[in-house]
Each structure stands twice: as C-alpha cells, then as structure tokens.
Scaffold this motif. Structure first.
Motif, mmCIF file in Angstrom:
data_model
loop_
_atom_site.group_PDB
_atom_site.id
_atom_site.type_symbol
_atom_site.label_atom_id
_atom_site.label_comp_id
_atom_site.label_asym_id
_atom_site.label_seq_id
_atom_site.Cartn_x
_atom_site.Cartn_y
_atom_site.Cartn_z
ATOM 1 N N GLU B 365 93.215 54.648 4.222
ATOM 2 C CA GLU B 365 93.896 54.439 5.504
ATOM 3 C C GLU B 365 95.007 55.468 5.716
ATOM 4 N N PHE B 397 94.159 53.259 9.959
ATOM 5 C CA PHE B 397 95.296 52.490 9.441
ATOM 6 C C PHE B 397 95.530 51.340 10.412
ATOM 7 N N VAL B 398 95.117 50.161 10.028
ATOM 8 C CA VAL B 398 95.218 48.999 10.921
ATOM 9 C C VAL B 398 96.547 48.299 10.688
HETATM 10 MG MG LIG Z 1 96.370 48.611 6.632
#
Ligand SMILES: [Mg+2]
Ligand SMILES: [Ca+2]
Ligand SMILES: [Ca+2]
Ligand SMILES: [Ca+2]
Ligand SMILES: [Mg+2]
Ligand SMILES: [Mg+2]
Ligand SMILES: [Mg+2]
Lengths: 759, 759
Positions: B365, B397-398
């Motif tokens: 990420e 990248f959540v």
């Molecule tokens: Mg994350």
C-alpha cells in the motif's frame, strides 16, 4: 365533419411530406422543403448524415449516449406537469424547467434513433400541457413586471417555448393533423400570444427578456410554418398604448420612444460591430442561446433572410467575442450583473460554439473549445463539430489582448482586455449595459492564471438558490453590488457615478483613448469618462510592462481626475487574499465603523486607517499561494482606509471581503498612480517562500500637466523606467517633446516608455 | 612531521577501505563493514544495485535527473556561506538551509554517478564552513531559548548537521585523512558539542527539538564512527545543573524531573503503541524525517540495536499512522499547532514512506503513496520502492475509520477518525501534545472530499514568510489559536481548558469511551474529559449514520456536561462558507462588538445574536458548491451568537472566518445535541441547486439521565431513528433496557440505533 376534414388534411400533409422527402433525397435542395420537419435545429439531411456517422464520432456518440440514458430514465420515472405555484428554486418552477429540456432532448432522440417511445414521451407531455394551459390563470407569484402562466415571469415561459418548439418540430410528423391542431390551438398559439400580445412591455423591448420572447414566438412560428406569427417575432407587436415611463423589475426603462423592436432590433442594438453584447458576458452567455438557436432555425427555414450575414455577421463574431471575455479557465469576466463561476462550459455555450462553427465558416479554433466542453448539440451543428474534431482540424483557441467596442455602432466605449503572460487585466469603459449595468466607469479587474487577484464583486444574487430571496436578485445587488464604491473605480464625494441613476447613466458611455497591445512588453489601454460626475473628468490609463529581469509583468495604473470643484476622491482596491505586510503604519479600530450612509458606503466597514506620507505606500498580500504587491504614490494629505464588505447586511447576503481605499480630500485635480505586481510564490508543502517582496523600489510622478503625465518607476535591479502619456493627443503619428528633470525626451505616438539605468 | 603522519594515515585508511570493499563483494555481510562508507542512507551494496538498475526504474531515474539538474545548476552558480545574521526567511538563514540540502544531494550524486565534481562541491562547501565555524559566535538573533551558531536556534543547526552528515558519509572516501581530520576537528565535533553539551536545555528533552538534536549528533557520530558521540545521541548528555522549572519559547517545560533522555526516550515517549505522535501529524511529519533517517543509518551501521523492532516496531507503525492522519488529498488533519496545506507530498514524507517500505516489510500500500509523491529518496530505500513500483506490486492505500491511541503506553486517550463515504470526522481526545498542544479537549473537525467543512483554525503562523513575524509563531497563536474558543470545543465561563496553562493541561488527557466502526452505516466515537474544568465533566459522542434514502451520511453530535456549579457553556461551530438560511430570527448588530476579554474571546467579534425557542435551530450554508445544514436542539433559554474572528488583531494576522456559538447560561448540567448534514450541491455553471435543504425534520432529546441519553431523529422520509448511548457502561457485552415514551427498548453493548417508521 371535423374528423373527415382532419383525415383529409393528414393525407394531404403526408403526401407533401413524402414528396418533399423524395426531393431531399434527390436534390438536397433545402429551400424547397422549408415546410418539412424537422427543420429547426435538425434537418432531414442532417439526420441522415448523423445516422450515417453514429458510432464513429466520439464526442457526438458520447453526448448521445448520455442524453439517451437521461431520457430513458425520465421515461421510466414518468413526468409531472404541476400547477404553477413557485418562484425559481421551488418545485413547480424547477419541474416545468426540467420538462422543457426533457422534451427537447426526447424530440431529438426520436429523430436520431427513430424510436417512437421518445416521440410518445414528448407527445404525452405536450398533451398534458395542452390540457391544462387553456384554464391557467396568470401565475400567482406577483413579483414580475410581466408575469407568465407556467412561471412567475414571461421570461421563463419564453424559455419553455424555445425548447418546446424544437421538440414539436421533431415529432411533428409523428403527430396526426388533429393532434397538431389541438396542440397549436390549445397550447402554442395562446402561449405565444401571452408572451407577446398580452405582454408588450416584455416583448417589445431591446433587452434579453425581449430576445427570449421574440425567439420563442419565432421558433414556434417556424415549427408551425406560420409566417404571420414569424412576422410578430421579427418585428414586434403593435402596441399603441406604449408608455415610455414604465420600468421593469430591475429599474430599467422598458424602451425608448421610437425604438425599433423585434428580433432584428434585438440583434442590432445590443451587439457592437465587434460582437460585444452591451449587458456583459454573463448575460451574453444567457442571450446567445436564443440568438443563435433561432438564427440556426431561420437559416434552415428562411435562408433568404441571411440572418448570419446580418450586420456584417455580428452573430458569428459574437461567439468569438464571448469566448474572449473569459479567463484562463473559461470563466466569464465579471462585467455588470454576473455570478462568479459562470463559464463557457454552460450548456448554452455548447450550442453557441457549435452553431458558430457550423454556420460561421468552420473556424478550427472553436473545435478546441468544443473539445474542452466535451459535449456537442445533437443536431446538424453538433455533427459538424464532431466531424471536425474527428478529422483532427482542431487548433488552440488563443486568447490574446483584445479590445471589444460597445454600442450598436461600436462608438460607445468598450472593454479592453490586456493579456500578458498569466495576467489578464479587464478594463471597462463601456456604455451602461442596459438594466444589468453597474455604475463603475473606468473600473478594472485583474486575474492571474484564471484566478481573481483584484476582484469585481459580481452581482448580489445566488441564482436559483431558493433560500436566498427565491434565487432572485437581492436588494444588496442594488444597494451594494451596482454602486461605484463596490468597484475598483473612482468615487467622488461618496456618491456613485450618475448618482446611481439608470436614466442618467444609460445616456452616456466612456470613450476609448488608446488601446495598443502590439508590443507584448508594453501594452496600453487608456480611456476617458466625462459624464459620471458633472464638471469632473476622469482619465485612466492601464499599462502592463514586462521587464526581462522579473518573472511576471506588472501593471501600471494612472488615474487622472480634473474637476472644477473641490471634492473628496476615493479609489478602492479590492485585493483578494491575506495581508502580509504594509510599509506604512495603520491603526486598526477597536471595532469597525460603518464607512458611510449611502451609495454602497453603508455596506462597508472601516477596519483600519492611516494618514500617509509623501512617497509610496505598499501593500503586500498572499492569495492562492502567490505574493502580490500594490504600490501607490501618496501625498501626506492622503488617507488610507482598510475596509471590509458586510455592514447593513441583515441576512448575511454579502461576502465579507476586504478593500484598501486611497482617499484624497479637498482636492480639485488629483492623480492616482499605482503598480500591481505578482512577484512570488509560497508552498505550504515545502514551506518555502520565493520572491516574497516587491521588485519595485519607488514610483514617482515626474511630470503632470494638462498635456502630459510622466511616471518614473525604479526597480530593484537599478533600472529606472519613465512612462509618459500624452493626455490630449492620442494620434499615433503625433510627435511629442517633453523636458523632465532637465532631460528632453521626444517620441512619436500617444505614449512612450523610456527604459534606462538610473543615474 | 604532520604531513608525513597524514600520508601514512591515508595509506592505512585506503588499505582498510579496499579490504572492506573486497569483503562486501564476497560475502555481502554488512555487519563486518560497519566502518565502510557510505553506510548511512546508502550502502556499498545499495550503490551497486542502484547503478545496476539505473535507466530501468522510472520514478528513481526521474528523481535522479531532477536532482542532477538542480545540483549541476548549483555547481555552475557557485555557493555562498554567509555570516549568520537573520531569522527564518532572511538571506543567511535561507542560504544555510539551502546549502545543507545541496550538500546532501551532491553527496548522493557522487556515489550514484561516480563523478568527482559532486564530491568536490561538497568538500569545498564543507571546508568553507570549517574555516568559519571555529570563530563563529552565538547567532546574533536573541529570540531562542537555545541559540545556534549558523541559525538563530539550535533546531536549525541540528537540521544542518543531519543533512551534512549524510553528505560527509558520501564523500568520506574521497577525502584524505588530513582533510577529514580538519573537518571533524574544526567543524563537526564542535558543532555537535554546541547543540548538545552547550545546550542541554535543548538536547536533553523529549521534544521534536531534542529529536533533531539527538539525531544530528547520532548521524555525525555514525559518519565519523565515533561510538562515544553515538552514546551521547542515544542517551543524552550529563547535565547536573538541570532546573525543572525552565520553559522553552513555546512555554513548554523543558522536561520533567527524572525523565529519560536521548534518542530512544524520544521514540518511546511521544509515540503511542499505535504510532501516533503526541504533538500531532503536522509535527510528526517534521519529526518523522530525523526518526526514520537515523533509524535507517543505525540499522545499516548498528543492526544489533534492532532499532526498527524497538517498542513493537513503533517507527514502522508510525508511518501508516501518519498517512492515516491525512484527508482525501493527503493533507494532514489540523491537530494542535499545524499549518494548513501541509501534506504527505512534503519531502520528509518521501523519506518516511520509502524507509517505511524498505525496512517495514515492503507494505504494497505504501507504493501507491510513493507513486502519488512521484519521487523517491536517492538511496537504498528509494531503490526498493522504485523496484516495487516497477514490478507492479502496488496496492491502493485505503484509509478506513481508525482510532490512534495517544500516550507512551497508549492509555492517554487518542484520536478517533470516522470515515463514511466522502466524510472524514476527526475527533480529538488526546493528551496535551507537549508544547505544541492546543486547549481543545473533545473538539472535532469535519472534512468532505478533502475539503474542510467544519474547521480547526490551525496555527497562528505563516511558516517561513518573513513578512509575518519573521515566519515564526505569531502572538495570536497563543492568544487565539491555542485557546479553547478557537475550536469546536465546549468552553465554560469564557475560560480555556486548564485555564490555558500548559503545566496543568500537560498533566491530563481525555479518555476513550467507545470507538466502534465495524458497521459502516453506524460508526460511533465517544470520549470523556474530566479535568479540563474542575468539578465539570464532559462526555462527547460523535456518530455517523448512513440512511439508505439519502446520498450522504450525517453526523450526530451529543455533548453532555455535568457540573456541580452553575456555569455558562459555549459550544462554537466553525462552519466554513456562506450562510444561506437559518430557521430562526437573528439580529445583526449595527457594528460588531468584541465578544469577551481573554482566552481567545478578545479575538472574536459578535456580529449577530438570537434568543431561540424550545425545539431546533437550523443553519444552512454553502461551501465549495455543496449545501450543508447544522441542526441543534435548543431550549428557550439558549442564546445563539454569530461570531467572526478578527478582533484585537492589529496586524491582520488572523483569518476573518465565521462561527456560530450556542450558549447555555446559568446551567449546571447541559446537553448539546446536533446533526451535521452534507445534503446537496450547486453548480455555478448550470445554476442548478440540488437538494438544497436539510433532510432532517426534527431532532429531540427523548431521554437523558445519568445512565442513558437518547436522541430521536425524524427525517423527511418519515423515518424516525432513536440513538441511545449508555453513559456509564461501555462494556460491549452489557445488556441494557430503557423505557422511552412508554416503549421499552433492550439492546446489548454501549449504544444502539433503533430505526423505525414514525408512529
Ligand atoms: Mg491501509
Ligand atoms: Ca477562474
Ligand atoms: Ca484537502
Ligand atoms: Ca485539506
Ligand atoms: Mg460589478
Ligand atoms: Mg483566436
Ligand atoms: Mg487547533
């Protein structure tokens, strides 16, 4: 009997239609099929061509797919024809508005996709309107000087008819003769009569309202092939009881006595030969749709009228003029009543650009605008644009410095736009701009990279936001936004130009003095105003100077005031952003005071003031991560006021932005000289400030006489420039001589910039 | 004799170097070549790998080309080492700052490109510094509690040494032994001594200043292979004269008595086990560079210290924690002292992300953040990232809802971030945040799509903008920005939390009560504060509720106040944008009044006020073309004040933004309940307003006791929801029963939302 007659007529019409179709197919001679349908924005040949190209014209295909998706959903959801009830923003208003665009789109889809469900949707909705219309009273909301039936004002009723006429034209052949009779008798004719015969104070004007009215009647006349009604659209209605003293809701006179009326008068008067529309670009954007959509229909149906050649092709010129009145993002400059953020992405500009391209000689620069719009009209014009883009004909639309004259004959001042690198300086010396005009003679605004730096406030209105006065003009538009002090314009004795009276202001215009932009390093716009105040004459010269040593050009502003009396002069400077620093001491008041009593002054708070010295004041500020500096020549008798908008604003209708006012008291003649620099940048990410300070060391008036004004500008690189303007002779060829500080300068033309190392 | 000795030493060192190189090539065992160079951010093997991949790693190649271009230009232009003189923003300050980044970059280029001109540039500059340093007095500007020699504060001197150490490491082998001796003796050792031994009040702290100091000494120690100096970096200097009462320029205590000092203490104390840095993300961004750059060097040179495993890998966790403290654009939330606009695009975040990736297990990420940054560090870590991107390992990248605990042990409150569709709610219930802390217990801020909707003011400072107080903290940071009333926080009796005193505030922290975000339709964060005011307890619960009928989730805010005395409670609401409408009458004052005398109130103007009724007040406003509504429960004893920032601001240092203050007077206990909706949009291009009005019909407190608080929310779709929170039992498993309006509700856990049709 009625029924038998109808059937006969249907057969008759169908046979005509078919024979006409045959003719089209054989000869392509459009003039012989003038009564065929569709023929307003689509032609039979156009439809054929569109169908032949579908799937291979991306911008058109995309618009079509989006439109189809929208209309399919609308058909799925069903429609409503509510009882008229609301002002703008309310349900009935917004629904009727939505309905006419849905019908227009569905009609076009029927032609292009040949799917009867689209025609049926239009038909069903039209019949619902036809059912209700005959018994509709005048709209219940009383605010308009010309109340409509579907809407609170005839203006919106006219909008409805302009769009609906196109839908009707598209499904004309889908309907039976009897159905057409019903619609024409119960809906279209009385509808056209209401906005014309019943409301001559609306229809018989030269005004954007009348344009919409004329075009609405003209479009339905063309759709119905009714030449008598078309004559009404082109020439107005007989109106024997005309009272020249009545005014509209904006306080504008309905019309001058003896004025021409009808569509061509509405083309002739507000457009200058350069294609500038006297109300300003915000209303030109609004008006350009009816002008161009009707011109397109007229051209298709009555080519003998040569509408696009009228007044030396002014309608075609108006398209480019309007695009030139936008900033780097395509947002229109704020001249007169105008809402911020309106741009050439507005739907009406899509039609404007496409029609301008198709009927105006296929200017390849227009294709690049159409490409940015990423949408075309679903008609012959849109097809032409789509094909042009597909074929790679597009060229960049380059916006250069340009002057656009105002007045029907181009002799009523104008707008001078100086573009220099990222800067766009908009200098206004126009006529009043009809009822949407502001009292801001010789005002200016400055943009950089599409952002306002020194602003024009725009209008006092939140269009279609019902919470704010029904989305209509707010009273602060009159008491604040139109007033002179709301602008970067000179104000004498705290009184607006022409006392803020429309009947006085609309008699006059400023005059161009110089507009010279051939040298990109030295561009000059100069204009005079002699009527804003009796016995006081104003002469403002705005210059951009590009120094090779600095990243950005700077602006030099020279405003000369000559009066017979002793006055107070205020020159506001509406910088946007946060004050970083001044080179003078000011006293911030404990609590703000209200600056004045009327003419907009009642809306300004005084937050701080300073008495300054002989020399220069400097104001350094930050806006959008750029550093700017304003430097002005001051005398020790001048006052500086920091003001803020927002006093006497009981409903928080105003934006609370700042201004700096340079005030000269007890002055007869006065000279305001300043520079504006964009000189540096800040990054909140790297936290680095670059060139945070002004590059100008000093500006000084080194000569000022009736004949000449000379300003010396000393910069930090030890250069010293002298700009001289001849105040009374703007002849390009005139020879001048002037001695300044014992040095004689001679030059040809109305101005000169003498660049040299300082001694 | 001296010369002979030097030559001998050179030969000796070269032979060591060569034999080390051989070892690397053969075994790759880094621990055996700890004294080889480079070895801080670049390793011999890393340089080899970089050189092998050059030209096939786009993000690295691009960064390298840009760096080369920059340094080539710098070499071309030459450098200056001016006499130290200025504060931030001034020439000497900015030049020394520029110099250390140039040296760092040139050093790296020397290693990667093997071109001696880069080494020579570093060497020449270092020798110029070495020439001047021995005779440099303390910096002439007196403002700092720890004055540097090159800069006005030791902090900047430390910055210089952190970067310069890397440059020295890179050209170490390029220099002769004698040259190294000169540099170490005349420059590096006395430089390290000045910021440590000479300034223990700076060096022996747990504070970002000390972190920089420790790391500066540590980096040069590693570069010089000086274990004794390294020990000073890791464990602090002996400081027998420590006075626990002295404070720094921000008013913060230097340190508590008995506190651990040195680098590891600076990792241990400010970072919570979740990786939250107690000063807030703005300073974490600043501090993360020295933490991670030194960790990288330590790992390379002293792998036995296992620095990245320290405190359960907190330095690696801190990277993700920091990224989670940013809005949709990557801009950091404004917690404590923080300048708006700072984001993960800042250079120090590029190093942070790259080091986090390389030494933290290659989290894919992080690659997507690196890709957005579009730049990598020119070292081993940057190579790893470039290769990861090249190999397509990147994952988005959540950013989800997340709670980050505060305190060395994670038991001093925290920050709760609720993310729901485009909304980001930042709820602060942390410890004080050291000397950069604000007095804003249980405050919040709301973002939508990366834009502030309900703001935290941030700090009163224009970093590095010299015009504004030398670019340093302005006095308004203390008198306004840190005060409670400057926040969306409850204020009792017009006095800031902890009386605005750092020594009191830094003793306490708020406490988490609930943080539950598993159900995306109902996310809850709840916290308590019992020390901000003696005998008054605050409990705030912030909830996001997603109704299927509406486009956006809305926020429910419940703030319970329980006191033993009778007080005035103010709850400000810093909405950003223009007021569209209120459902209550207010009286705009003719001219603003100053709201209060101290604690920030002296900076607020009162512009309007209203006495409201039992029921709800509604404030509808427009921001960034979105419509928002705040709805609050009121009683007929409440006052509403419209305030504006800007009073007592003699230098226009403040931004003149608005607030609405809900005031309850003569109250012992109080309950503030409100909702915030983002419900509609406006387009200035189409001039269409969609969903301009609130969807909430009514909110009502249907129960409030010591044990439970229940709020009923009636919406326009005829739904009625009841949210109940247990005020004293936050056990997930506890069973609750409550009768409201004759209906019994039972549920498990600390809160419940009962959704039903209204009766
Ligand atoms: Mg994350
Ligand atoms: Ca713009
Ligand atoms: Ca943002
Ligand atoms: Ca942001
Ligand atoms: Mg205006
Ligand atoms: Mg052009
Ligand atoms: Mg704060």
């Amino acid at each position: 009997m009625n029924k038998i007659k109808s059937i006969f007529l249907i057969v008759f019409v169908l046979s005509i239609t078919f024979s006409c179709q045959d003719k089209v197919d054989d000869s392509g001679d459009l003039s012989e099929i003038k009564s065929a349908h569709p023929s307003l924005i689509l032609t039979k040949q156009g439809v054929k061509d569109i169908r032949a190209n579908l799937g291979s014209i991306p911008i058109f295909d995309k618009t079509l797919a989006a439109t189809q998706k929208e209309i399919d959903a609308a058909i799925e959801n069903g429609f409503d024809v509510p009882v008229p009830k609301d002002y703008s923003g309310g349900y009935s208003h917004e629904t009727h508005k939505k309905n006419y665009t849905l019908m227009q789109k569905a009609g076009v889809l029927y032609q292009i996709l040949e799917d009867g469900k689209y025609a049926k949707f239009v038909k069903d909705m039209l019949f619902e309107y036809a059912k209700q219309y005959p018994s509709l009273p005048i709209h219940p909301k009383p605010r308009s000087y010309a109340r409509g039936k579907l809407f609170w004002q005839c203006l919106n009723d006219s909008n409805w008819l302009v769009y609906t006429s196109q839908a009707y034209d598209c499904i004309y052949d889908y309907l039976s003769e009897e159905e057409r009779n019903t619609l024409e008798t119960d809906l279209f004719r009385p509808f056209a009569d209401h906005i014309s015969i019943d409301n001559p104070q609306f229809f018989n004007r030269v005004h954007n309202h009348a344009t919409w009215g004329n075009v609405a009647v003209g479009m339905i006349a063309l759709a119905m092939d009714d030449d008598q009604l078309l004559d009404r659209a082109l020439n107005g209605v007989k109106d024997d009881n005309f009272d020249p003293n009545i005014k509209d809701n904006d306080g504008g006179y309905i019309r001058k006595d003896g004025q021409e009326i009808g569509f061509f008068a509405n083309v002739n008067e507000p457009f200058s030969p350069d294609g500038y529309f006297t109300e300003g670009p915000y209303y030109q954007r609004y008006a350009s749709y009816p002008f161009l959509i009707f011109a397109q229909a007229l051209q298709n149906k009555k080519p003998e009228l040569k509408v696009f050649e009228y007044k030396d092709s002014v309608l075609i010129k108006s398209v480019t003029a309007l695009l030139n009145l936008s900033d780097a993002d395509g947002e229109f400059f704020l001249l007169n009543d105008a809402q911020k953020g309106m741009s050439y992405f507005n739907t009406s500009l899509i039609a404007t650009v496409d029609i301008g391209y198709h009927f105006g000689g296929n200017d390849p620069e227009l294709l690049s605008i159409a490409k940015k719009q990423d949408e075309v009209t679903l008609d012959d014009a849109g097809l032409a644009v789509a094909l042009g883009i597909k074929e790679g004909k597009e060229k960049p639309f380059v916006k250069n410095s340009i002057e656009l004259s105002d007045g029907a004959n181009g002799d009523e001042g104008g707008v001078g736009i100086i573009r220099s690198d990222g800067l766009e300086l908009v200098f206004k010396y126009t006529a009043h701009g009809l009822s949407h005009g502001h009292y801001d003679k010789l005002s200016f605004a400055l943009f950089e990279d599409g952002n306002e730096v020194v602003q024009d406030y725009g209008m006092g209105r939140f269009v279609n936001i019902e919470q704010k006065g029904g989305g209509n003009y707010l009273k602060e538009n009159t008491t604040w936004a139109k007033q002179s002090i709301a602008h970067n314009a000179l104000v004498q004795n705290e009184t607006s130009h022409f006392k803020g009276k429309y009947d006085i202001g609309s008699k006059y215009h400023s005059n161009k003095y110089v507009f010279s932009v051939d040298d990109e390093n030295l561009q000059v716009a100069s204009a005079k105003e002699e009527n804003a105040y009796p016995v006081t004459k104003l002469h403002r010269t705005m210059v951009t100077i590009k120094e090779e040593d600095y990243d950005n050009p700077y602006v030099l502003d020279i405003l000369r005031v000559a009066s017979e009396g002793s006055n107070q002069y205020d020159l506001p400077f509406y910088f946007l952003g946060q004050i970083m620093q001044t080179n003078f001491e000011y006293l911030k008041l404990k609590v703000p005071e209200i600056l004045g009593k009327s003419d907009g002054y009642q809306h300004l708070y005084k937050e701080a003031s300073a008495t300054v010295k002989d020399g220069n004041i400097k104001l350094n500020w930050l806006r959008n991560n750029k550093f700017y500096t304003y430097t002005a020549v001051t005398s020790n008798k001048d006052d500086v006021i920091f003001g803020r908008i927002g006093a006497n604003d009981p409903d928080f209708n105003l934006r609370n932005e700042q201004t700096l006012i340079l005030r000269k008291k007890n002055a007869k003649d006065a000279l305001f000289v300043s520079t504006i620099e964009s000189h540096g940048t800040y990054s909140p990410v790297s936290e680095v400030a670059v060139n945070a300070y002004s590059n100008i060391k000093n500006i000084e008036v080194v000569h000022d006489s009736k004949e000449y004004t000379a300003i010396q500008i000393d910069t930090k690189n030890d250069k010293s420039n002298v700009f001289i303007i001849s105040n009374e002779n703007n002849d390009n060829e005139a020879e001048h001589k002037l001695k300044i500080k014992d040095k004689e300068h001679s030059w040809k033309g109305s101005y000169v910039l003498i660049e040299n190392k300082k001694l």
